[in-house]
Design a protein around this motif. Sequence first.
Motif, mmCIF file in Angstrom:
data_model
loop_
_atom_site.group_PDB
_atom_site.id
_atom_site.type_symbol
_atom_site.label_atom_id
_atom_site.label_comp_id
_atom_site.label_asym_id
_atom_site.label_seq_id
_atom_site.Cartn_x
_atom_site.Cartn_y
_atom_site.Cartn_z
ATOM 1 N N TYR A 259 10.416 4.597 -18.822
ATOM 2 C CA TYR A 259 9.232 3.735 -18.951
ATOM 3 C C TYR A 259 9.282 2.604 -17.928
ATOM 4 N N LEU A 260 10.438 1.974 -17.771
ATOM 5 C CA LEU A 260 10.564 0.837 -16.854
ATOM 6 C C LEU A 260 10.379 1.278 -15.405
ATOM 7 N N PHE A 261 10.920 2.450 -15.034
ATOM 8 C CA PHE A 261 10.733 2.951 -13.677
ATOM 9 C C PHE A 261 9.252 3.202 -13.398
ATOM 10 N N LEU A 262 8.553 3.812 -14.337
ATOM 11 C CA LEU A 262 7.133 4.117 -14.150
ATOM 12 C C LEU A 262 6.313 2.835 -14.040
ATOM 13 N N THR A 263 6.601 1.861 -14.893
ATOM 14 C CA THR A 263 5.875 0.590 -14.860
ATOM 15 C C THR A 263 6.150 -0.164 -13.570
ATOM 16 N N ALA A 264 7.412 -0.186 -13.142
ATOM 17 C CA ALA A 264 7.779 -0.874 -11.902
ATOM 18 C C ALA A 264 7.141 -0.213 -10.690
ATOM 19 N N PHE A 265 7.146 1.120 -10.682
ATOM 20 C CA PHE A 265 6.592 1.845 -9.543
ATOM 21 C C PHE A 265 5.097 1.605 -9.398
ATOM 22 N N SER A 266 4.378 1.582 -10.535
ATOM 23 C CA SER A 266 2.934 1.389 -10.482
ATOM 24 C C SER A 266 2.560 -0.062 -10.207
ATOM 25 N N GLY A 267 3.153 -1.015 -10.945
ATOM 26 C CA GLY A 267 2.720 -2.401 -10.861
ATOM 27 C C GLY A 267 3.319 -3.192 -9.723
ATOM 28 N N VAL A 268 4.538 -2.839 -9.312
ATOM 29 C CA VAL A 268 5.234 -3.618 -8.285
ATOM 30 C C VAL A 268 5.261 -2.869 -6.953
ATOM 31 N N THR A 269 5.781 -1.647 -6.964
ATOM 32 C CA THR A 269 5.954 -0.923 -5.708
ATOM 33 C C THR A 269 4.629 -0.533 -5.069
ATOM 34 N N LEU A 270 3.711 0.023 -5.856
ATOM 35 C CA LEU A 270 2.501 0.610 -5.291
ATOM 36 C C LEU A 270 1.324 -0.342 -5.177
ATOM 37 N N PHE A 271 0.989 -1.053 -6.260
ATOM 38 C CA PHE A 271 -0.304 -1.727 -6.340
ATOM 39 C C PHE A 271 -0.554 -2.685 -5.171
ATOM 40 N N ASN A 272 0.252 -3.741 -5.064
ATOM 41 C CA ASN A 272 -0.003 -4.732 -4.014
ATOM 42 C C ASN A 272 0.197 -4.158 -2.620
ATOM 43 N N THR A 273 1.134 -3.231 -2.483
ATOM 44 C CA THR A 273 1.351 -2.611 -1.177
ATOM 45 C C THR A 273 0.105 -1.868 -0.724
ATOM 46 N N LEU A 274 -0.518 -1.125 -1.644
ATOM 47 C CA LEU A 274 -1.746 -0.404 -1.297
ATOM 48 C C LEU A 274 -2.878 -1.363 -0.946
ATOM 49 N N VAL A 275 -2.958 -2.500 -1.652
ATOM 50 C CA VAL A 275 -3.994 -3.483 -1.342
ATOM 51 C C VAL A 275 -3.821 -3.994 0.091
ATOM 52 N N TYR A 276 -2.582 -4.317 0.470
ATOM 53 C CA TYR A 276 -2.330 -4.821 1.822
ATOM 54 C C TYR A 276 -2.604 -3.750 2.871
ATOM 55 N N VAL A 277 -2.235 -2.498 2.576
ATOM 56 C CA VAL A 277 -2.505 -1.411 3.526
ATOM 57 C C VAL A 277 -4.005 -1.169 3.650
ATOM 58 N N ALA A 278 -4.711 -1.177 2.514
ATOM 59 C CA ALA A 278 -6.155 -0.954 2.538
ATOM 60 C C ALA A 278 -6.864 -2.034 3.350
ATOM 61 N N GLY A 279 -6.355 -3.258 3.296
ATOM 62 C CA GLY A 279 -6.973 -4.361 4.019
ATOM 63 C C GLY A 279 -6.954 -4.194 5.526
ATOM 64 N N LEU A 280 -6.115 -3.294 6.022
ATOM 65 C CA LEU A 280 -6.062 -3.052 7.464
ATOM 66 C C LEU A 280 -7.195 -2.142 7.939
ATOM 67 N N ALA A 281 -7.817 -1.422 7.004
ATOM 68 C CA ALA A 281 -8.731 -0.362 7.419
ATOM 69 C C ALA A 281 -10.140 -0.502 6.874
ATOM 70 N N THR A 282 -10.431 -1.568 6.122
ATOM 71 C CA THR A 282 -11.770 -1.697 5.572
ATOM 72 C C THR A 282 -12.179 -3.164 5.560
ATOM 73 N N THR A 283 -13.419 -3.422 5.184
ATOM 74 C CA THR A 283 -13.960 -4.770 5.215
ATOM 75 C C THR A 283 -13.646 -5.515 3.920
ATOM 76 N N ALA A 284 -13.767 -6.838 3.978
ATOM 77 C CA ALA A 284 -13.537 -7.649 2.787
ATOM 78 C C ALA A 284 -14.560 -7.344 1.702
ATOM 79 N N LEU A 285 -15.825 -7.085 2.104
ATOM 80 C CA LEU A 285 -16.863 -6.759 1.125
ATOM 81 C C LEU A 285 -16.527 -5.470 0.383
#
Length: 287
Positions: free
Chosen positions: A62-88
């Motif tokens: 459970y802890l690995f799954l929660t950590a992977f989704s909330g810590v490893t993936l979420f914010n990293t994907l937001v930062y990566v997405a910000g390189l390729a799309t608009t703020a709107l």
Amino acid sequence: MCALGATALWAGNFIVARGFHHSLPPVTLAFWRWVIAVAVLLPFALPHLVRERARIKAHAGYLFLTAFSGVTLFNTLVYVAGLATTALNLSLIAMVSPLFIVILAWLFQGETMHGAKVAGTLMAFFGVLLLLTGGSPGVLLELRFNIGDLLMVVAALIFAFYSLLVKQKPPGLSMMTFLGATFCLGLIMLVPAYLWERGFSLAPLMPLTSMGVLLYLGVCAAVAAFALWNRAIMLIGPGRTAVCYYLLPLFSGVEAMIFLGEPIGWIHLASAGLILSGVALSSRSSG
């Protein structure tokens, strides 16, 4: 109040990080954010982690799954997405996350979708649309979606999934143990991507000029915000907590006015009324 505090801190995260990706690439930014978060949290969490080590082992999956989704993936994907799309586009897609949370909580956790919650969620949704389109719905027809948009949709879904996992936290784990374990595990799982992004280089790891921003991201937008968000979920459930996320554009607007000098017009005030009314309506208990 916990959900509002978390949302306000995450709004500051977007303000700070808006022009910051030029200084550090996205995975590196995420990695050092969580390094600082772990360094701040660990002295307080370590006694809990040692004392509850048997429970951590018992709930390792459970802890690995929660950590992977909330810590490893979420914010990293937001930062990566910000390189390729608009703020709107990012803002429009980010507000889908509360809808994902409400729907998933209804489908898999049996949260009641009473009339007030549905009406409040829709009201807040249209309030954010009004804010982001400037009162011109035609703006939506001109949007062009790319890989950054798709990544942001995935990030929104992952955040909803993480929020539901928090609600399922095993009762034997204290919140300090939960945060300490998920932060540490999430950071460890970020290491391979961080090394890959750096090309396994041993060049200087982090510019000193970035320390102030990273301290904010690590302490306020990570430790404090996640603690408040998780506490809110435990107190009022993922569905009602999620609605407060609609306040993110409002907090961002106020903070942008204060720190960046951006003006607030009638569109902002009208959307604020819709969003605040929707949050208040949706937060009413079914009783």
